[in-house]
Design an enzyme around this catalytic site. Structure first.
Site, short mmCIF file in Angstrom:
data_model
loop_
_atom_site.label_atom_id
_atom_site.label_comp_id
_atom_site.label_asym_id
_atom_site.label_seq_id
_atom_site.Cartn_x
_atom_site.Cartn_y
_atom_site.Cartn_z
N CYS A 22 -2.45 -43.95 8.23
CA CYS A 22 -1.65 -42.92 7.82
C CYS A 22 -0.95 -43.36 6.41
O CYS A 22 -0.38 -44.73 6.31
CB CYS A 22 -0.87 -42.27 8.71
SG CYS A 22 -1.75 -41.11 10.14
N VAL A 44 -2.13 -44.47 14.97
CA VAL A 44 -3.40 -45.27 14.24
C VAL A 44 -2.73 -46.87 14.29
O VAL A 44 -1.81 -46.88 14.47
CB VAL A 44 -3.83 -44.77 12.97
CG1 VAL A 44 -4.20 -43.23 13.20
CG2 VAL A 44 -2.69 -44.63 11.85
N ALA A 45 -3.73 -47.62 14.01
CA ALA A 45 -3.26 -49.06 13.75
C ALA A 45 -2.20 -49.21 12.77
O ALA A 45 -1.39 -50.06 13.09
CB ALA A 45 -4.58 -49.89 13.60
N GLU A 46 -2.20 -48.72 11.73
CA GLU A 46 -1.14 -48.78 10.57
C GLU A 46 -0.75 -47.70 9.89
O GLU A 46 -1.56 -46.66 9.74
CB GLU A 46 -1.52 -50.04 9.65
CG GLU A 46 -2.14 -51.01 10.03
CD GLU A 46 -0.87 -52.27 10.16
OE1 GLU A 46 0.23 -51.77 9.97
OE2 GLU A 46 -1.10 -53.23 10.70
N THR A 47 0.51 -47.41 9.68
CA THR A 47 1.25 -46.32 8.89
C THR A 47 1.75 -46.92 7.48
O THR A 47 2.51 -47.94 7.84
CB THR A 47 2.07 -45.52 9.60
OG1 THR A 47 1.40 -44.84 10.57
CG2 THR A 47 2.69 -44.35 8.50
#
Length: 262
Positions: A22, A44-47
């Site tokens: 994101c 999600v894994a990373e923003t």
């Protein structure tokens, strides 16, 4: 407060492939606690959050648990938003981050990340990680992440992690990357993070800061193709430049929308 929100699939040329990140553009920085709450809600894994500063961008990355010092796929995703959605005129994007200046160059639909090299060195594998692996590696190395080298691509595919055992160790902010020579690429990998809401990261650009110098020396090649063998899969084109690495890939926009923080 209303904020724009984009979800980008990075290191892939198809929706539902690669690694979803994101991206949230900001006018100015919000409290860290709020940034972490947004990242946790995005799940999600990373923003990636960025603030435009003149002709540069201040970029930060958050998992649902912590702020990271470096993230490849979310950097690619942020560059994709800046170039294709916000219509940035230049083909070179400069980011200021916890890992220093990171440059991303754009050539049509290919994004090339200029990242620091993190050459791994021999290490001893903690007993907890060893016990969590269904197959033991041939070689153990470490930079930020543990780098476990296996005999074959098939072993990478077949490897199973005992998550209950694995979660007994804290590698904050690192993880464990397993790797082997590839059959349809120069090398392959998978990446696992203990005590994280997402055990296996689909495509991990930052891990290639260590994989690229290792395989460059091992294969005696400067330019390589890598595949991360997660369920979603991802392709990374890699160049070893001694103290830097170049990591190239494509991205697809999955959705754009807004989020409300109150």
């Amino acid at each position: 407060m209303k904020l724009d929100l984009y979800q980008i699939d990075a290191f892939t040329d198809r929706i539902f492939g690669g690694n979803p990140a994101c991206v949230v553009p900001l006018q100015s920085w919000l409290p860290d606690e709020l940034l972490l709450q947004i990242a946790k809600e995005n799940a999600v894994a990373e923003t990636a959050f960025f603030v435009e500063e003149g002709n540069r961008y201040h970029l930060r990355w958050f998992t649902p648990e912590i702020e990271m010092d470096l993230c490849g796929h979310a950097t690619l995703a942020a560059a994709h938003v800046i170039k294709t959605i916000r219509n940035y005129p230049s083909d070179t994007i400069a980011f200021d981050t916890l890992s220093g200046e990171l440059m991303v160059s754009v050539n049509e639909d290919v994004y090339t990340l200029d990242f620091p090299s993190r050459n791994p060195t021999p290490a001893t594998l903690p007993e907890i990680i060893e016990a969590a692996l269904s197959i033991q590696p041939q070689t153990v190395l470490k930079a930020r992440d543990y780098v476990l080298v296996y005999a074959s691509e098939q072993q990478i595919k077949e490897l199973v992690i005992d998550q209950q055992m694995f979660n007994k160790i804290n590698l904050d902010p690192g993880g464990v990357v397993v790797t082997a020579k590839g059959t349809e690429s120069d090398f392959v990998s998978r990446f696992f993070t203990p005590q994280a809401s997402i055990l296996e990261d689909p495509v991990t650009g930052s891990a290639h800061c260590s994989l690229i110098p290792y395989w460059s020396a091992k294969l005696n090649k400067k330019e390589m193709k890598a595949i991360q063998l997660s369920e979603r899969k991802g392709t990374l084109l890699c160049v070893d430049k001694e103290d830097r690495v170049l990591i190239s890939g494509t991205a697809k926009t999955y959705f754009s929308g807004v989020l409300w923080t109150d």
